[in-house]
Design a protein around this motif. Structure first.
Motif, PDB file in Angstrom:
ATOM      1  N   GLU A 214       0.924  -1.152  -0.013  1.00 25.97           N
ATOM      2  CA  GLU A 214      -0.111  -0.127   0.074  1.00 25.97           C
ATOM      3  C   GLU A 214       1.098   1.192  -0.043  1.00 25.97           C
ATOM      4  O   GLU A 214       0.534   2.142  -0.634  1.00 25.97           O
ATOM      5  N   PHE A 215       1.987   1.211   0.756  1.00 22.57           N
ATOM      6  CA  PHE A 215       2.848   2.277   0.948  1.00 22.57           C
ATOM      7  C   PHE A 215       3.772   2.353  -0.346  1.00 22.57           C
ATOM      8  O   PHE A 215       3.783   3.483  -0.949  1.00 22.57           O
ATOM      9  N   TYR A 216       4.285   1.259  -0.547  1.00 23.82           N
ATOM     10  CA  TYR A 216       5.201   1.531  -1.784  1.00 23.82           C
ATOM     11  C   TYR A 216       4.637   1.898  -2.895  1.00 23.82           C
ATOM     12  O   TYR A 216       5.368   2.718  -3.560  1.00 23.82           O
ATOM     13  N   VAL A 217       3.465   1.316  -3.297  1.00 22.63           N
ATOM     14  CA  VAL A 217       3.032   1.686  -4.652  1.00 22.63           C
ATOM     15  C   VAL A 217       2.678   3.079  -4.714  1.00 22.63           C
ATOM     16  O   VAL A 217       2.769   3.821  -5.567  1.00 22.63           O
ATOM     17  N   THR A 218       2.097   3.675  -3.434  1.00 25.12           N
ATOM     18  CA  THR A 218       1.788   5.109  -3.370  1.00 25.12           C
ATOM     19  C   THR A 218       3.033   5.960  -3.521  1.00 25.12           C
ATOM     20  O   THR A 218       3.022   7.012  -4.354  1.00 25.12           O
ATOM     21  N   ALA A 219       4.093   5.561  -2.745  1.00 29.20           N
ATOM     22  CA  ALA A 219       5.411   6.141  -2.974  1.00 29.20           C
ATOM     23  C   ALA A 219       6.004   6.178  -4.471  1.00 29.20           C
ATOM     24  O   ALA A 219       6.661   7.287  -4.910  1.00 29.20           O
ATOM     25  N   ARG A 220       5.806   5.209  -5.057  1.00 28.31           N
ATOM     26  CA  ARG A 220       6.390   4.993  -6.367  1.00 28.31           C
ATOM     27  C   ARG A 220       5.404   5.746  -7.387  1.00 28.31           C
ATOM     28  O   ARG A 220       6.300   6.541  -8.258  1.00 28.31           O
ATOM     29  N   TYR A 221       4.345   5.987  -7.277  1.00 25.49           N
ATOM     30  CA  TYR A 221       3.369   6.210  -8.384  1.00 25.49           C
ATOM     31  C   TYR A 221       2.460   7.623  -8.097  1.00 25.49           C
ATOM     32  O   TYR A 221       1.955   8.174  -9.028  1.00 25.49           O
ATOM     33  N   ASN A 222       2.438   7.746  -6.814  1.00 25.18           N
ATOM     34  CA  ASN A 222       1.619   9.109  -6.267  1.00 25.18           C
ATOM     35  C   ASN A 222       2.343   9.463  -4.960  1.00 25.18           C
ATOM     36  O   ASN A 222       2.069   9.547  -4.067  1.00 25.18           O
ATOM     37  N   THR A 223       3.809  10.120  -5.496  1.00 24.58           N
ATOM     38  CA  THR A 223       4.634  10.175  -4.323  1.00 24.58           C
ATOM     39  C   THR A 223       3.910  11.294  -3.372  1.00 24.58           C
ATOM     40  O   THR A 223       4.254  11.265  -2.074  1.00 24.58           O
ATOM     41  N   ARG A 224       3.192  12.379  -3.587  1.00 26.43           N
ATOM     42  CA  ARG A 224       2.783  13.453  -2.707  1.00 26.43           C
ATOM     43  C   ARG A 224       1.929  13.001  -1.697  1.00 26.43           C
ATOM     44  O   ARG A 224       1.724  13.607  -0.806  1.00 26.43           O
ATOM     45  N   HIS A 225       1.575  11.685  -1.982  1.00 27.51           N
ATOM     46  CA  HIS A 225       0.355  11.139  -1.128  1.00 27.51           C
ATOM     47  C   HIS A 225       1.056   9.993  -0.132  1.00 27.51           C
ATOM     48  O   HIS A 225       0.530   9.437   0.521  1.00 27.51           O
ATOM     49  N   ALA A 226       2.571  10.039  -0.164  1.00 24.67           N
ATOM     50  CA  ALA A 226       3.193   8.934   0.308  1.00 24.67           C
ATOM     51  C   ALA A 226       3.510   9.311   1.909  1.00 24.67           C
ATOM     52  O   ALA A 226       4.819   9.379   2.068  1.00 24.67           O
ATOM     53  N   THR A 227       2.306   9.348   2.607  1.00 27.15           N
ATOM     54  CA  THR A 227       2.311   9.816   4.005  1.00 27.15           C
ATOM     55  C   THR A 227       2.644   8.532   5.013  1.00 27.15           C
ATOM     56  O   THR A 227       2.551   7.411   4.238  1.00 27.15           O
ATOM     57  N   THR A 228       2.920   8.519   6.172  1.00 23.58           N
ATOM     58  CA  THR A 228       2.649   7.583   7.125  1.00 23.58           C
ATOM     59  C   THR A 228       1.568   6.607   7.069  1.00 23.58           C
ATOM     60  O   THR A 228       1.445   5.659   7.181  1.00 23.58           O
ATOM     61  N   THR A 229       0.441   7.557   6.762  1.00 24.67           N
ATOM     62  CA  THR A 229      -0.812   7.050   6.843  1.00 24.67           C
ATOM     63  C   THR A 229      -1.225   5.985   5.464  1.00 24.67           C
ATOM     64  O   THR A 229      -2.003   5.310   5.836  1.00 24.67           O
ATOM     65  N   ALA A 230      -0.019   6.087   4.447  1.00 21.42           N
ATOM     66  CA  ALA A 230      -0.546   5.219   3.403  1.00 21.42           C
ATOM     67  C   ALA A 230      -0.222   3.861   3.473  1.00 21.42           C
ATOM     68  O   ALA A 230      -0.683   3.190   2.695  1.00 21.42           O
ATOM     69  N   PHE A 231       0.381   3.423   4.728  1.00 21.55           N
ATOM     70  CA  PHE A 231       0.583   2.069   5.261  1.00 21.55           C
ATOM     71  C   PHE A 231      -0.686   1.440   5.595  1.00 21.55           C
ATOM     72  O   PHE A 231      -0.739   0.149   5.487  1.00 21.55           O
ATOM     73  N   LEU A 232      -1.785   2.182   5.692  1.00 20.09           N
ATOM     74  CA  LEU A 232      -3.133   1.947   6.175  1.00 20.09           C
ATOM     75  C   LEU A 232      -3.060   0.834   7.562  1.00 20.09           C
ATOM     76  O   LEU A 232      -3.840   0.046   7.622  1.00 20.09           O
ATOM     77  N   LEU A 233      -1.784   0.974   8.269  1.00 21.68           N
ATOM     78  CA  LEU A 233      -2.042   0.441   9.698  1.00 21.68           C
ATOM     79  C   LEU A 233      -2.809   0.672  10.579  1.00 21.68           C
ATOM     80  O   LEU A 233      -3.475  -0.105  11.237  1.00 21.68           O
ATOM     81  N   SER A 234      -3.182   2.020  10.601  1.00 20.39           N
ATOM     82  CA  SER A 234      -3.951   2.575  11.628  1.00 20.39           C
ATOM     83  C   SER A 234      -5.288   3.558  11.076  1.00 20.39           C
ATOM     84  O   SER A 234      -5.920   3.807  12.078  1.00 20.39           O
ATOM     85  N   SER A 235      -5.178   3.685   9.956  1.00 19.62           N
ATOM     86  CA  SER A 235      -6.026   4.780   9.511  1.00 19.62           C
ATOM     87  C   SER A 235      -7.443   4.205   9.198  1.00 19.62           C
ATOM     88  O   SER A 235      -8.334   4.819   8.771  1.00 19.62           O
ATOM     89  N   ASN A 236      -7.731   2.852   9.149  1.00 23.42           N
ATOM     90  CA  ASN A 236      -8.649   2.324   8.916  1.00 23.42           C
ATOM     91  C   ASN A 236      -9.913   2.131  10.165  1.00 23.42           C
ATOM     92  O   ASN A 236     -10.934   1.601  10.246  1.00 23.42           O
ATOM     93  N   GLY A 237      -9.047   2.450  11.214  1.00 20.85           N
ATOM     94  CA  GLY A 237      -9.778   2.376  12.499  1.00 20.85           C
ATOM     95  C   GLY A 237      -9.884   1.110  13.199  1.00 20.85           C
ATOM     96  O   GLY A 237      -9.338   0.093  12.936  1.00 20.85           O
ATOM     97  N   TRP A 238     -10.513   1.039  14.402  1.00 20.97           N
ATOM     98  CA  TRP A 238     -10.593  -0.141  15.444  1.00 20.97           C
ATOM     99  C   TRP A 238     -11.059  -1.228  15.018  1.00 20.97           C
ATOM    100  O   TRP A 238     -10.697  -2.320  15.310  1.00 20.97           O
ATOM    101  N   ALA A 239     -12.265  -1.010  14.094  1.00 20.64           N
ATOM    102  CA  ALA A 239     -12.912  -2.144  13.567  1.00 20.64           C
ATOM    103  C   ALA A 239     -12.165  -3.046  12.417  1.00 20.64           C
ATOM    104  O   ALA A 239     -12.273  -4.409  12.437  1.00 20.64           O
ATOM    105  N   TYR A 240     -11.410  -2.319  11.949  1.00 17.46           N
ATOM    106  CA  TYR A 240     -10.429  -3.067  11.072  1.00 17.46           C
ATOM    107  C   TYR A 240      -9.353  -4.185  11.682  1.00 17.46           C
ATOM    108  O   TYR A 240      -9.316  -5.357  11.450  1.00 17.46           O
ATOM    109  N   ASN A 241      -8.820  -3.570  12.949  1.00 12.58           N
ATOM    110  CA  ASN A 241      -7.931  -4.393  13.662  1.00 12.58           C
ATOM    111  C   ASN A 241      -8.737  -5.309  14.239  1.00 12.58           C
ATOM    112  O   ASN A 241      -8.307  -6.657  14.495  1.00 12.58           O
ATOM    113  N   ILE A 242      -9.949  -5.289  14.850  1.00  9.13           N
ATOM    114  CA  ILE A 242     -10.775  -6.066  15.496  1.00  9.13           C
ATOM    115  C   ILE A 242     -10.908  -7.329  14.374  1.00  9.13           C
ATOM    116  O   ILE A 242     -10.942  -8.528  14.978  1.00  9.13           O
ATOM    117  N   ALA A 243     -11.295  -7.081  13.342  1.00  6.65           N
ATOM    118  CA  ALA A 243     -11.775  -8.056  12.279  1.00  6.65           C
ATOM    119  C   ALA A 243     -10.606  -8.851  12.049  1.00  6.65           C
ATOM    120  O   ALA A 243     -10.735 -10.213  11.938  1.00  6.65           O
TER     121      ALA A 243
END
Length: 295
Positions: free
Chosen positions: A109-138
């Motif tokens: 998720e991060f690598y492709v963003t950094a490679r093809y859409n660099t300006r949006h390659a923030t730490t949230t691009a990993f999607l580790l915590s930006s999907n909320g608690w329900a994602y981790n509970i699932a």
């Protein structure tokens, strides 16, 4: 008197011109200083983002990448060992395999963003915590169900036995559900990754409510056949993981939750896309599919 007047009138333009030149040079100096100051400020603001706690923190990015790489290597190795070592073979190899799949997914998720859409390659691009608690509970629930099922109810279920066939090369028993899970996981991951790369700067992890400069309607590659191939890939990837884990409850849960999530997201996103592109998107929608049943 006339001579003095002539002399005075002749000297005044030279003095006035000299004063103007000095003023102009002074103004340019101020302008250059101001421009240099603004450039320095812009550069400083851009650099601040890469410092610790910034949106593009190099420390945060490297730490997340290292942890995901370590997790991928360890869990993939453990899954391979538990599934092939005769003495230690156990169906619980599915758990580390699932974690390895998650690690690869989030890294890509991060690598492709950094490679093809660099300006949006923030730490949230990993999607580790930006999907909320329900994602981790699932994901946590999926691991728990797999462990509980194989510890307290070892062996295949009735449905599992019915969907087991003998492969023709070595005569081994092969689960159709397990193979189907691998296919969905691999195909889903590949399609999502390619879709993000093909959309490039037009892809964003967040629904855009404003038409950004340079945002165009992508209708080539995978987008020629699927309107939202990244969502298609994520949906089937998620279901594939649950088939591999052998989960029944979480498979149903993932199906319902992912379907509702993408149904609402696509409906909202397409409303914006119609406002951005008008009839061009309406016509595009008529000749493409989402690839998720019922959407």
């Amino acid at each position: 008197m006339t001579s003095n007047s002539a002399t005075t009138s002749g000297a005044a333009p030279n003095q006035f011109t000299h004063t103007l030149n000095r003023t102009a040079n002074h103004s340019r100096a101020i302008s250059d200083t101001s421009s240099s100051s603004e450039t320095s400020t812009d550069t400083l603001n851009a650099n601040i983002a890469i410092y610790p706690n910034g949106t593009m923190s190099l420390a945060g990015i490297s730490l997340r990448a290292m942890l995901l790489g370590t997790s991928l290597g360890l869990t993939a190795s453990l899954a391979l060992f538990l599934s092939t070592a005769t003495e230690y073979a156990t169906p619980l190899w599915r758990v580390p395999f699932f974690i390895a799949s998650l690690s690869l997914f989030h890294f890509l998720e991060f690598y492709v963003t950094a490679r093809y859409n660099t300006r949006h390659a923030t730490t949230t691009a990993f999607l580790l915590s930006s999907n909320g608690w329900a994602y981790n509970i699932a994901h946590g629930s999926a691991v728990v169900e797999c462990i509980v099922t194989h510890v307290f109810w070892p062996g295949q279920s009735t449905a599992g036995r019915m969907l087991t066939v003998t492969e023709p090369f070595y005569g081994s028993q092969v689960s159709v559900l397990l193979v189907g899970g691998f296919v969905l996981l691999v195909v889903g991951q590949i399609i999502r990754t390619i879709a993000m790369a093909q959309a490039a700067s037009n892809f964003n992890h967040h629904v855009q409510s404003r038409h950004q400069q340079g945002h165009v309607l992508v209708n080539t590659g995978l987008y020629r056949y699927l309107r939202h191939p990244s969502y298609f890939g994520f949906f089937w990837w998620g279901l594939g993981t649950q088939l591999i884990l052998g989960n029944v409850v979480c498979f149903v849960g993932y199906s319902v939750v992912l379907w509702r999530f993408f149904s609402n997201r696509i409906q909202r996103e397409e409303a914006y896309l119609i406002s951005f592109f008008g009839d061009e998107y309406v016509q595009y929608r008529k000749v493409t599919s989402v690839g998720i049943p019922g959407i």
